[in-house]
Design an enzyme around this catalytic site. Structure first.
Site: not given
Length: 337
Positions: A123, A147
């Site tokens: 990501t 995250y």
């Protein structure tokens, strides 16, 4: 690649949004596919009949070992994990468990099973607040939420494992993924999604009363946050091309951005939804969310130079139209039609 050389591919999280599109792209390209998914957020119907399906957890090493052995798995494409940034702040241990600890278990299963190639769903959150835009893979990685850290830790584990064992990997750092399969075979179906285009098309079909615009004072042309939106089917094809690269270059590993190199603001996205739907989506201006960068736009020069991959669906109105078509399919299903 010669079809006779194609191993079977294990896709984790293959019943989810991006994973199901990757399964379709792999099958379309002639690969044999095995999907493992615990169906926590995925859907059994999202896995095509042409793929083998196993319901289970990626941390179940006995199950993963059996799948590797029974199907002759030559590569793993790893999508399984948790992806909601605000939730990662509220429940960091869930993210370190699902995204880091379980990935470590999966990597160990790959090594023990003799799997030589590993593609990881990473990501742009690994960059945190970027030092420059467009963002290159060489800038400092300093995530600002659990995250992002959970994904960056997995990248580190893969790099160290590739150094110590006969395994190469590709970590693909996604920017903002949107849209749905142009043939209507899959799309984003998870309830409570937070992605802007998904939220906007839900409003267009009456599932939401409005779309919240978080912050209008960013250092961008219209004051709203700018993001690089990539069509999910283009992203899926990038995994197929990365797989071929890993097999052809077994001594090389890669970290690459997946984006178009072009950003759109929140208001520009909502204008596109208005155009595609021929209606006006109600917008509610709200305060900024903590930690949202002004702009996240990929420098995609590396992936274009490394893979044969070229975007085919890099048009904002097309992305919105495909997302809207899928949302209408979901609405019809919910109505029992």
């Amino acid at each position: 690649m010669n079809d006779s050389r194609k191993p079977a591919i294990l896709v984790t999280g293959g019943a989810g949004y991006i994973g199901s599109h990757a399964v379709l792209a792999l099958l379309d390209a002639g690969w044999r596919v095995v999907v493992i998914d615990n169906l926590t957020t995925g859907f059994r119907w999202a896995v095509p009949e042409a793929a083998t399906f196993a319901e289970g957890d990626i941390a179940d090493q006995a199950l993963v070992a059996r799948l590797i052995a029974e199907h002759g798995i030559g590569a793993i494409i790893h999508f399984a994990g948790s992806i909601v940034v605000p939730e990662s702040v509220e429940n960091p241990l869930k993210y370190y468990e699902n995204n880091t600890v379980k990935s470590r278990s999966l990597i160990e299963s790959a090594v023990k099973g003799g799997v030589r190639h590993f593609i990881f769903s990473s990501t742009a959150a690994t960059y945190g607040i970027p030092e420059q835009v467009p963002i290159t893979e060489t800038i400092r990685t300093q995530p600002i939420n659990p995250y992002g850290w959970s994904k960056l830790m997995t990248e580190r584990m893969l790099a160290d494992t590739a150094f110590a064992h006969p395994l190469n990997y590709c970590a693909l750092r996604y920017f903002n993924v949107a849209g749905a399969d142009p043939q209507g075979r899959s799309g984003q179906s998870t309830a409570g999604a937070t992605h802007l285009i998904k939220v906007a098309v839900e409003a267009a079909v009456g599932k939401r009363s409005h779309v919240s615009v978080y912050g209008t004072d960013y250092d961008t042309p219209d004051g709203t946050g700018v993001r690089d939106y990539i069509h999910v089917s283009d992203l899926a094809r990038a995994h197929v091309d990365a797989l071929g690269k890993l097999i052809d270059k077994p001594e090389e590993s890669y970290v690459m951005n997946c984006g178009y190199g072009r950003g759109f603001s929140v208001l520009e996205v909502l204008d596109a939804v208005d155009r595609v739907t021929n209606m006006k989506i109600e917008r509610k201006l709200e305060a900024r969310r903590a930690g949202d960068p002004d702009a996240l736009v990929a420098d995609n020069g590396k992936i274009l130079a490394t893979l044969p991959w070229r975007p085919q669906l890099d048009d904002l109105d097309t992305i919105v139209a495909h997302a809207l078509a899928w949302e209408r399919v979901l609405a019809e299903r919910a109505a029992g039609r």
